[in-house]
Design a protein around this motif. Structure first.
Motif, mmCIF file in Angstrom:
data_model
loop_
_atom_site.group_PDB
_atom_site.id
_atom_site.type_symbol
_atom_site.label_atom_id
_atom_site.label_comp_id
_atom_site.label_asym_id
_atom_site.label_seq_id
_atom_site.Cartn_x
_atom_site.Cartn_y
_atom_site.Cartn_z
ATOM 1 N N UNK A 575 0.835 -1.210 0.000
ATOM 2 C CA UNK A 575 0.000 0.000 0.000
ATOM 3 C C UNK A 575 0.867 1.255 0.000
ATOM 4 N N UNK A 576 1.786 1.325 -0.947
ATOM 5 C CA UNK A 576 2.649 2.498 -1.100
ATOM 6 C C UNK A 576 2.491 3.002 -2.523
ATOM 7 N N UNK A 577 2.569 4.291 -2.693
ATOM 8 C CA UNK A 577 2.480 4.860 -4.033
ATOM 9 C C UNK A 577 3.186 6.208 -4.032
ATOM 10 N N UNK A 578 3.851 6.514 -5.155
ATOM 11 C CA UNK A 578 4.531 7.791 -5.354
ATOM 12 C C UNK A 578 4.348 8.170 -6.811
ATOM 13 N N UNK A 579 3.916 9.416 -7.036
ATOM 14 C CA UNK A 579 3.718 9.890 -8.404
ATOM 15 C C UNK A 579 4.000 11.378 -8.453
ATOM 16 N N UNK A 580 4.340 11.886 -9.642
ATOM 17 C CA UNK A 580 4.642 13.296 -9.793
ATOM 18 C C UNK A 580 4.111 13.846 -11.103
ATOM 19 N N UNK A 601 8.233 9.168 4.235
ATOM 20 C CA UNK A 601 8.913 10.075 5.157
ATOM 21 C C UNK A 601 9.617 11.226 4.452
ATOM 22 N N UNK A 602 10.034 10.990 3.199
ATOM 23 C CA UNK A 602 10.709 12.064 2.457
ATOM 24 C C UNK A 602 10.680 11.742 0.976
ATOM 25 N N UNK A 603 10.751 12.806 0.151
ATOM 26 C CA UNK A 603 10.750 12.664 -1.308
ATOM 27 C C UNK A 603 11.931 13.452 -1.857
ATOM 28 N N UNK A 604 12.622 12.883 -2.829
ATOM 29 C CA UNK A 604 13.768 13.534 -3.465
ATOM 30 C C UNK A 604 13.565 13.547 -4.967
ATOM 31 N N UNK A 614 10.743 16.884 3.334
ATOM 32 C CA UNK A 614 10.300 15.868 4.286
ATOM 33 C C UNK A 614 8.801 15.607 4.118
ATOM 34 N N UNK A 615 8.390 14.429 4.506
ATOM 35 C CA UNK A 615 6.977 14.108 4.416
ATOM 36 C C UNK A 615 6.585 13.609 3.029
ATOM 37 N N UNK A 616 5.285 13.401 2.798
ATOM 38 C CA UNK A 616 4.810 12.770 1.556
ATOM 39 C C UNK A 616 4.534 13.743 0.411
ATOM 40 N N UNK A 617 4.877 15.065 0.576
ATOM 41 C CA UNK A 617 4.558 16.027 -0.475
ATOM 42 C C UNK A 617 5.803 16.802 -0.890
ATOM 43 N N UNK A 618 5.854 17.154 -2.199
ATOM 44 C CA UNK A 618 6.987 17.901 -2.728
ATOM 45 C C UNK A 618 6.477 18.900 -3.754
ATOM 46 N N UNK A 629 13.437 12.599 -11.873
ATOM 47 C CA UNK A 629 13.345 11.262 -11.296
ATOM 48 C C UNK A 629 12.996 11.414 -9.826
ATOM 49 N N UNK A 630 11.960 10.686 -9.391
ATOM 50 C CA UNK A 630 11.481 10.791 -8.012
ATOM 51 C C UNK A 630 11.787 9.519 -7.245
ATOM 52 N N UNK A 631 12.220 9.680 -6.007
ATOM 53 C CA UNK A 631 12.382 8.563 -5.082
ATOM 54 C C UNK A 631 11.843 8.988 -3.730
ATOM 55 N N UNK A 632 11.474 8.000 -2.938
ATOM 56 C CA UNK A 632 10.944 8.298 -1.600
ATOM 57 C C UNK A 632 11.444 7.246 -0.621
ATOM 58 N N UNK A 633 11.485 7.646 0.656
ATOM 59 C CA UNK A 633 11.850 6.699 1.716
ATOM 60 C C UNK A 633 10.671 6.522 2.652
ATOM 61 N N UNK A 634 10.463 5.264 3.033
ATOM 62 C CA UNK A 634 9.392 4.941 3.960
ATOM 63 C C UNK A 634 9.899 4.983 5.391
ATOM 64 N N UNK A 635 8.989 4.810 6.319
ATOM 65 C CA UNK A 635 9.341 4.878 7.730
ATOM 66 C C UNK A 635 10.327 3.785 8.124
ATOM 67 N N UNK A 636 10.290 2.650 7.471
ATOM 68 C CA UNK A 636 11.214 1.550 7.796
ATOM 69 C C UNK A 636 12.517 1.636 7.028
ATOM 70 N N UNK A 637 12.739 2.727 6.310
ATOM 71 C CA UNK A 637 13.974 2.905 5.566
ATOM 72 C C UNK A 637 13.940 2.387 4.144
#
Length: 644
Positions: A575-580, A601-604, A614-618, A629-637
């Protein structure tokens, strides 16, 4: 006093002109041949007419100044030969052959080539005949059948081909008619319908052998002959096995039975008497509702012959059977007696629905029973439950769909997904649970509306398959029915993107609004959502991420910013998703926006746009057309990438 026919003067014919005339006026020549031929079965008459015209040219090529075949009448002064002498020559040969086909034959005389069935053209398994006309055409055809061959030829030439009786006499004489005057007199006595005075009836589709309908030959007799041939073949195989193969040596098949051994389970699957039939109230007592507890319904559940045909076609679909299957669905025969769900008449078709525990199988044939064609549709439906087994498609016609609903469906209505506030129109069902026709979303041009069906508390839609797809909303690990204003509003923006999930074996589509983002430069608040189409086979899922800019009207399609196939994203197991997306602010400035699910937890951003948050928005300033190119880190790393 009638004028006696005179011997026609001959005119040299260029064979190349004759070839060109045959090609150019082929339909007219075939119609002439068809009308002059003696009475016979219409399908045989069609093939004979085409064969006579196709044999109208000489076999051997001759010089352009030589006379070929019978003499061609010379036009008189002031008379124009229709279509030229090349056409007149070919017409004369066609007329001669058609007259010869109807000539009487002695008991012991060898038939002429024209009186034999044509070698070419040939059509196997079909009867071809012109389109049926009205009562006038039928009366004219019967009247022509009562004439002699020369009389028919005189009538047709006078009505369709030649301007006067003198020309008809000469054409008949050139074609070998002994008494053209008698033929003309016979044609004049014909009492034809009034519509034939201006040749309109002879030019109707009833007498056009180039505009044909196709029907199968005698299916019953063909099946009998086929069974006899198969029995003979099986006997030959058995004989070869007993006398030609080494005893005890079956090759690499190990413990398998000989190829001619009978399989009791396969034979039982072809017996209508052994079909599984569930009692009408079995679903009320079942531990798990699904297709396996549907009762047998329909007005033809006791029609043994229909059921036998359906089972036989399922086991051995012939070349005239249209077979379709959803991806990942086997189209082989049943392993044993299947369950009967429905047998009845839907529109112009007789329909039978089976369920074998893994698949739904729909068999359809013409209701009148006069066609050898049939349709066979397969859909995988294993592990169906009460939520996913609400309905089955029983018929598609004229962009409309009719469904057989589950016995536990208490109400049915039609709603437009693009109108969130639509309360739905009641959908009538008959005593067996078959609905009235409902427009299919596939028939809607430009996605101006999207019909969906409300069966009880469940919302479903047609995606071009036997089982409609269930629509849900909410987090992937806890989807629920579309029963709130927010869920309906989300589906209004998503509905048009369901087109990308058609014919993919989709079982359920869930819409999840996973993020809300305040846009920079006072741009308002945007909505991020994703939709995941789960398939019956567990693979090949479809995922689409949507960006909904503020200020758009209800029902406006969201912008699809990312798609993925066979991805775990936006699902219960991941249940994870990242889009831009690149977005243009009202001020004209461009920004790279990104949003992830709540556990991000963060988006680059890297590449053409660089930045992090930081957080789920950029939201980062960007240039028009920039690639990032987008990447993100979850709470578990764990590190995840964006959907593409």
């Amino acid at each position: 006093m009638e004028q006696q026919a005179t011997a026609p003067r001959s005119l040299p014919v260029d064979v190349e002109q004759a070839e060109a005339a045959l090609i150019e006026h082929y339909p007219r020549l075939v119609r002439l041949s068809y009308l002059v031929l003696p009475p016979m079965a219409r399908s045989r008459r069609v093939l004979a007419a085409h064969a006579l015209v196709q044999r109208a040219l000489p076999r051997n090529r001759v010089g352009p100044q030589e006379l070929v075949g019978p003499a061609v009448p010379v036009p008189r002064a002031g008379q124009r030969t229709p279509f030229g002498t090349g056409y007149a020559y070919v017409r004369q040969r066609v007329l001669r052959s058609a007259l010869a086909a109807g000539a009487p034959r002695g008991r012991f005389r060898v038939p002429r080539p024209e009186q034999l069935p044509p070698l070419l053209p040939q059509v196997w398994g079909l009867r071809l005949f012109p389109r049926s006309g009205g009562a006038d055409e039928l009366a004219l055809d019967q009247a022509l059948a009562g004439l002699s061959a020369p009389g028919r030829a005189a009538y047709v030439l006078r009505a369709l081909e030649l301007p006067g009786d003198r020309e008809v006499r000469e054409a008949l004489a050139a074609a070998g008619v002994a008494d053209p005057d008698a033929a003309l007199a016979e044609a004049a006595r014909l009492r034809a319908p009034a519509g034939s005075r201006d040749a309109s009836l002879l030019e109707s589709p009833e007498f056009d052998p180039c505009s044909l309908q196709a029907r199968p030959t005698d299916i019953v007799r063909r099946r009998q002959h086929t069974r006899a041939a198969l029995a003979a073949l099986a006997a030959a195989v058995v004989s070869a096995a007993l006398f030609g193969w080494p005893a005890g040596d079956w090759g690499p098949d190990g413990a398998a039975a000989p190829p001619y051994a009978r399989n009791a389970a396969a034979e039982a699957a072809l017996d209508p008497a052994k079909l599984t039939r569930v009692t009408p109230d079995a679903w009320k007592r079942a531990d798990r509702a699904g297709f396996s507890v549907w009762p047998a319904r329909g007005g033809r559940t006791d029609d043994t012959e229909l059921l036998r045909r359906a089972l036989a076609v399922w086991a051995r679909p012939g070349s005239s059977v249209r077979v379709t299957a959803t991806p990942g669905t086997a189209t082989g025969p049943a392993a044993g007696p299947p369950q009967l769900l429905y047998a009845g008449e839907v529109g112009q078709a007789a329909v039978v629905l089976f369920h074998d525990g893994l698949r739904l199988v729909r068999y359809a044939e013409a209701r009148s029973g006069d066609s050898g064609g049939a349709a066979l549709d397969f859909a995988r439906t294993d592990a169906a439950d009460a939520d996913s087994a609400t309905a089955v498609v029983v018929g598609r016609a004229d962009t409309n769909v009719r469904y057989l609903t589950a016995p536990w469906v208490s109400s049915a209505s039609v709603r437009d997904l693009l109108v969130p506030g639509d309360s739905g129109q009641p959908l009538r069902r008959d005593a067996d649970g078959v609905t009235d026709p409902v427009p299919s979303p596939a028939s809607v041009s430009g996605c101006g509306t999207w019909p969906a069906l409300q069966f009880g508390g469940h919302l479903v839609t047609d995606l071009g398959e036997l089982a409609p797809a269930r629509l849900t909303a909410g987090a992937p690990d806890a989807p629920h029915d579309v029963n709130s204003p927010a869920a309906r509003a989300g589906w209004a923006h998503l509905a048009c993107h369901l087109q990308s999930m058609r014919a993919q074996g989709v079982r359920q589509v869930n819409s999840w609004a996973y993020a809300t983002q305040s846009l920079p430069a006072g741009g308002g608040e945007a909505q991020w959502s994703c939709a995941r189409g789960e398939t019956w086979r567990g693979a090949g899922s479809r995922v689409v991420a949507l960006f909904q800019a503020p200020g758009q009207r209800p029902g406006a399609p969201g912008s699809a910013v990312a798609r993925a196939v066979d991805s775990p994203a936006c699902g219960a197991h991941d249940a994870h998703v990242l889009a831009g997306v690149l977005w243009k602010a009202p001020s004209g400035a461009w920004y790279a926006l990104a949003a992830g699910s709540e556990d991000v937890q963060s988006i680059t951003a890297s590449g053409g746009v660089r930045g992090s948050a930081p957080g789920p928005l950029l939201a980062v300033p960007a240039k028009e057309g920039a690639q990032t190119e987008l990447t993100a880190r979850l709470a578990d790393g764990q590190k995840i990438g964006s959907l593409h």
